[in-house]
Motif scaffolding. Structure first.
Motif, PDB file in Angstrom:
ATOM      1  N   LEU A   1       0.829  -1.205   0.000  1.00  0.00           N
ATOM      2  CA  LEU A   1       0.000   0.000   0.000  1.00  0.00           C
ATOM      3  C   LEU A   1       0.867   1.260   0.000  1.00  0.00           C
ATOM      4  O   LEU A   1       0.589   2.226  -0.728  1.00  0.00           O
ATOM      5  CB  LEU A   1      -0.915   0.002   1.231  1.00  0.00           C
ATOM      6  N   ALA A   2       1.910   1.242   0.826  1.00  0.00           N
ATOM      7  CA  ALA A   2       2.798   2.407   0.902  1.00  0.00           C
ATOM      8  C   ALA A   2       3.547   2.611  -0.408  1.00  0.00           C
ATOM      9  O   ALA A   2       3.618   3.741  -0.931  1.00  0.00           O
ATOM     10  CB  ALA A   2       3.782   2.227   2.059  1.00  0.00           C
ATOM     11  N   ILE A   3       4.094   1.547  -0.961  1.00  0.00           N
ATOM     12  CA  ILE A   3       4.853   1.653  -2.207  1.00  0.00           C
ATOM     13  C   ILE A   3       3.945   2.098  -3.349  1.00  0.00           C
ATOM     14  O   ILE A   3       4.320   2.939  -4.182  1.00  0.00           O
ATOM     15  CB  ILE A   3       5.526   0.307  -2.542  1.00  0.00           C
ATOM     16  N   GLY A   4       2.749   1.541  -3.417  1.00  0.00           N
ATOM     17  CA  GLY A   4       1.805   1.918  -4.473  1.00  0.00           C
ATOM     18  C   GLY A   4       1.480   3.397  -4.454  1.00  0.00           C
ATOM     19  O   GLY A   4       1.424   4.055  -5.502  1.00  0.00           O
ATOM     20  N   ALA A   5       1.259   3.933  -3.248  1.00  0.00           N
ATOM     21  CA  ALA A   5       0.940   5.357  -3.129  1.00  0.00           C
ATOM     22  C   ALA A   5       2.118   6.225  -3.560  1.00  0.00           C
ATOM     23  O   ALA A   5       1.942   7.256  -4.230  1.00  0.00           O
ATOM     24  CB  ALA A   5       0.536   5.684  -1.691  1.00  0.00           C
ATOM     25  N   LEU A   6       3.339   5.824  -3.203  1.00  0.00           N
ATOM     26  CA  LEU A   6       4.516   6.607  -3.576  1.00  0.00           C
ATOM     27  C   LEU A   6       4.768   6.557  -5.082  1.00  0.00           C
ATOM     28  O   LEU A   6       5.152   7.557  -5.690  1.00  0.00           O
ATOM     29  CB  LEU A   6       5.741   6.088  -2.820  1.00  0.00           C
ATOM     30  N   ILE A   7       4.545   5.403  -5.686  1.00  0.00           N
ATOM     31  CA  ILE A   7       4.725   5.278  -7.134  1.00  0.00           C
ATOM     32  C   ILE A   7       3.672   6.075  -7.889  1.00  0.00           C
ATOM     33  O   ILE A   7       3.947   6.716  -8.910  1.00  0.00           O
ATOM     34  CB  ILE A   7       4.660   3.789  -7.553  1.00  0.00           C
ATOM     35  N   ALA A   8       2.440   6.053  -7.375  1.00  0.00           N
ATOM     36  CA  ALA A   8       1.332   6.693  -8.081  1.00  0.00           C
ATOM     37  C   ALA A   8       1.490   8.207  -8.169  1.00  0.00           C
ATOM     38  O   ALA A   8       1.041   8.820  -9.138  1.00  0.00           O
ATOM     39  CB  ALA A   8       0.008   6.353  -7.396  1.00  0.00           C
ATOM     40  N   GLY A   9       2.136   8.810  -7.150  1.00  0.00           N
ATOM     41  CA  GLY A   9       2.241  10.266  -7.129  1.00  0.00           C
ATOM     42  C   GLY A   9       2.763  10.855  -8.427  1.00  0.00           C
ATOM     43  O   GLY A   9       2.077  11.649  -9.085  1.00  0.00           O
ATOM     44  N   PRO A  10       3.963  10.491  -8.862  1.00  0.00           N
ATOM     45  CA  PRO A  10       4.466  11.022 -10.136  1.00  0.00           C
ATOM     46  C   PRO A  10       3.631  10.591 -11.339  1.00  0.00           C
ATOM     47  O   PRO A  10       3.508  11.342 -12.317  1.00  0.00           O
ATOM     48  CB  PRO A  10       5.884  10.435 -10.211  1.00  0.00           C
ATOM     49  N   LEU A  11       3.048   9.381 -11.293  1.00  0.00           N
ATOM     50  CA  LEU A  11       2.266   8.900 -12.435  1.00  0.00           C
ATOM     51  C   LEU A  11       1.005   9.720 -12.655  1.00  0.00           C
ATOM     52  O   LEU A  11       0.559   9.891 -13.790  1.00  0.00           O
ATOM     53  CB  LEU A  11       1.894   7.425 -12.235  1.00  0.00           C
ATOM     54  N   PHE A  12       0.414  10.209 -11.578  1.00  0.00           N
ATOM     55  CA  PHE A  12      -0.777  11.043 -11.712  1.00  0.00           C
ATOM     56  C   PHE A  12      -0.517  12.231 -12.631  1.00  0.00           C
ATOM     57  O   PHE A  12      -1.388  12.648 -13.403  1.00  0.00           O
ATOM     58  CB  PHE A  12      -1.248  11.546 -10.341  1.00  0.00           C
ATOM     59  N   ASP A  13       0.679  12.798 -12.531  1.00  0.00           N
ATOM     60  CA  ASP A  13       0.998  13.985 -13.328  1.00  0.00           C
ATOM     61  C   ASP A  13       1.594  13.635 -14.690  1.00  0.00           C
ATOM     62  O   ASP A  13       1.409  14.359 -15.651  1.00  0.00           O
ATOM     63  CB  ASP A  13       1.962  14.878 -12.539  1.00  0.00           C
ATOM     64  N   ARG A  14       2.310  12.517 -14.766  1.00  0.00           N
ATOM     65  CA  ARG A  14       2.909  12.122 -16.035  1.00  0.00           C
ATOM     66  C   ARG A  14       1.865  11.569 -17.004  1.00  0.00           C
ATOM     67  O   ARG A  14       1.959  11.781 -18.214  1.00  0.00           O
ATOM     68  CB  ARG A  14       3.999  11.071 -15.806  1.00  0.00           C
ATOM     69  N   ILE A  15       0.878  10.862 -16.471  1.00  0.00           N
ATOM     70  CA  ILE A  15      -0.163  10.280 -17.327  1.00  0.00           C
ATOM     71  C   ILE A  15      -1.441  11.089 -17.109  1.00  0.00           C
ATOM     72  O   ILE A  15      -1.646  12.111 -17.743  1.00  0.00           O
ATOM     73  CB  ILE A  15      -0.369   8.787 -16.994  1.00  0.00           C
ATOM     74  N   SER A  16      -2.287  10.630 -16.197  1.00  0.00           N
ATOM     75  CA  SER A  16      -3.464  11.379 -15.767  1.00  0.00           C
ATOM     76  C   SER A  16      -4.070  10.633 -14.596  1.00  0.00           C
ATOM     77  O   SER A  16      -3.947   9.400 -14.506  1.00  0.00           O
ATOM     78  CB  SER A  16      -4.508  11.512 -16.892  1.00  0.00           C
ATOM     79  N   PRO A  17      -4.712  11.341 -13.663  1.00  0.00           N
ATOM     80  CA  PRO A  17      -5.272  10.671 -12.479  1.00  0.00           C
ATOM     81  C   PRO A  17      -6.249   9.553 -12.812  1.00  0.00           C
ATOM     82  O   PRO A  17      -6.172   8.461 -12.241  1.00  0.00           O
ATOM     83  CB  PRO A  17      -5.964  11.824 -11.734  1.00  0.00           C
ATOM     84  N   LYS A  18      -7.173   9.793 -13.745  1.00  0.00           N
ATOM     85  CA  LYS A  18      -8.173   8.768 -14.063  1.00  0.00           C
ATOM     86  C   LYS A  18      -7.515   7.529 -14.651  1.00  0.00           C
ATOM     87  O   LYS A  18      -7.883   6.394 -14.307  1.00  0.00           O
ATOM     88  CB  LYS A  18      -9.206   9.332 -15.039  1.00  0.00           C
ATOM     89  N   THR A  19      -6.533   7.701 -15.514  1.00  0.00           N
ATOM     90  CA  THR A  19      -5.842   6.560 -16.112  1.00  0.00           C
ATOM     91  C   THR A  19      -5.154   5.719 -15.049  1.00  0.00           C
ATOM     92  O   THR A  19      -5.216   4.483 -15.067  1.00  0.00           O
ATOM     93  CB  THR A  19      -4.808   7.042 -17.145  1.00  0.00           C
TER      94      THR A  19
END
Length: 454
Positions: free
Chosen positions: A73-91
């Protein structure tokens, strides 16, 4: 580029509209996302007795499996942070739901503690990546007058998910085996992911910030206000230009937000440490005072029951008063409840009442932290801010149970354990007061710079 005849502030537009069926759809989808997220997160705990017997291992050996899920859960949240901006939150949300859905189904193939731990780690990564996006999506489509209440409302899906997992496990495991729990935990997020792919939009301010085509933004706004025309309209944000120049991690760790970010991480970490310590060891601690296992279990459930009242109540209060002070006061209330509970070893009724009060403060405050982060960061750093706060904070979920086990091993007294927990919770309250002070200084500095340039 076509000529535009008018400018529309999308934040102001949302604030001026009534809450429409389309926004209700977003609310329901986000609520269900949180519910199934927590369902999958706690699922393994409900099948441990069956697996321990089937695999001929002790229940204690499943501790590392549960820790692997929290670590994921912790790793997923940390990885997702940059991805939200590089791709898009909904994706990221949809892909994460597919990921943890497939991994939940994959859990059915586990035949040892090692394989089970690997599947739970992978499932946890998907779970941790999906959850922060739900808070961002709801925040950006909720009118300011009710955004705190609505963001907190989707957080209550956690209790629904945990309760549903318990009821489903009790009904299906005896008849269909432990695998049935993970079939539901796998199929439901995949179906919901498909629904969200077609039924929910990208976060509104994200689209404006990234200069998405006006017709795509207008198409979303027409679903909120069907009778309005958005022809020849340029969509803008009310945030200052400086807040839109950086994105993601660079915003969260920028000079303006750095101190507040560290205080958010500290508050969430401290709160999660105490919350998971109580979830893991409270039944054992209460039993040590002479209560039966049933009484200890029922008293522990009051921690979550108080959280429902606390989450809704704090959502209402944050819409009317300073949100940092509201959540700091909630942590202080929770700390007081814990401290008093530590002195009620011989009074089960009063002990249970104090745990309920602690649940209102601590569980309610944790459920409100997503909104606190969403409101603190600008659009360009909102999703990353929420996900990294939750990612760092969830390491407290690993530390808490370990700390509880250490204190029990060293024979700490009942009151001493509760006093230590109170101090940690008060540290969370102090961190939010420091965040508020740092934010005030940063705002004053920005205002001074703007005045000089003017």
């Amino acid at each position: 580029m076509p000529n535009t005849s008018r400018t529309l502030n999308v934040q102001q537009f949302i604030d001026e509209q009534r809450f429409t069926p389309y926004q209700w759809c977003i609310l329901i989808c986000c609520f269900l996302l949180v519910a199934i997220d927590v369902y999958d997160a706690v699922a393994v705990g409900f099948v441990v007795p069956v697996l321990a017997q089937a695999w001929n291992v002790s229940k204690a050996e499943f501790g590392l499996v549960m820790s692997a899920a929290v670590f994921g859960l912790a790793i997923g949240a940390l990885i997702a942070g940059p991805l939200f901006d590089r791709i898009s939150p909904k994706t990221v949300i949809v892909c994460s739901m597919f990921t943890f859905g497939l991994c939940s189904i994959g859990t059915m193939t586990a035949d040892s503690l090692t394989s089970l731990g690997i599947w739970r780690l992978l499932t946890g990564i998907g779970l941790g990546a999906a959850l922060p996006g739900a808070a961002t999506l709801m925040f950006e489509y909720a009118p300011a007058r009710m955004n705190a209440l609505l963001v907190n409302a989707i957080g209550c899906g956690a209790l629904v998910g945990a309760t549903a997992c318990g009821l489903i496990s009790a009904a299906l495991v005896p008849a269909y085996g432990w695998e049935s729990v993970f079939i539901i935990g796998g199929v439901f997020p995949i179906v919901l992911g498909v629904v969200m792919l077609f039924a929910t939009p990208q976060p509104l301010r994200f689209m404006v910030l990234r200069s998405w085509p006006s017709d795509r933004i207008a198409a979303v706004l027409r679903r909120i206000a069907p009778g309005k025309s958005f022809d020849d309209t340029r969509f803008v944000l009310s945030e200052e230009p400086q807040a839109q120049q950086q994105t993601g991690v660079s915003v969260v760790l920028s000079k303006r937000f750095r101190s507040g970010t560290l205080m958010l991480w500290t508050a969430y970490f401290c709160a999660a440490t105490v919350y998971y310590l109580m979830l893991g060891w409270l039944p054992t601690l209460i039993q040590g005072t002479g209560a039966t296992l049933q009484q200890a279990t029922l008293a522990t459930t009051l921690l979550a029951a108080g959280g429902i009242i606390g989450t809704f109540g704090l959502g209402w209060l944050m819409g009317r008063f300073d949100r940092d002070l509201v959540i700091a006061a909630a942590f202080a209330l929770g700390g007081l409840g814990i401290w008093i509970a530590g002195h009620q070893a011989g009074n089960l009724a009063l002990l249970a009442a104090c745990i309920f009060i602690a649940g209102i403060g601590i569980s309610g405050a944790i459920g409100s932290m997503a909104f606190l982060a969403a409101a603190f960061y600008p659009t360009s750093g909102r999703s990353t801010g929420i996900s990294w706060m939750q990612g760092i904070g969830r390491f407290g979920g690993i530390v808490g149970p370990i700390a509880g086990a250490t204190m029990l091993k060293e024979n700490f007294s009942f009151s001493t354990v509760f006093t230590i927990m109170m101090c940690v919770v008060l540290a969370a309250a102090a961190a939010l007061l420091m965040k508020r002070a740092a934010a005030s200084r940063a705002s004053a500095s920005v205002s001074a710079v703007q005045s000089e340039s003017a």
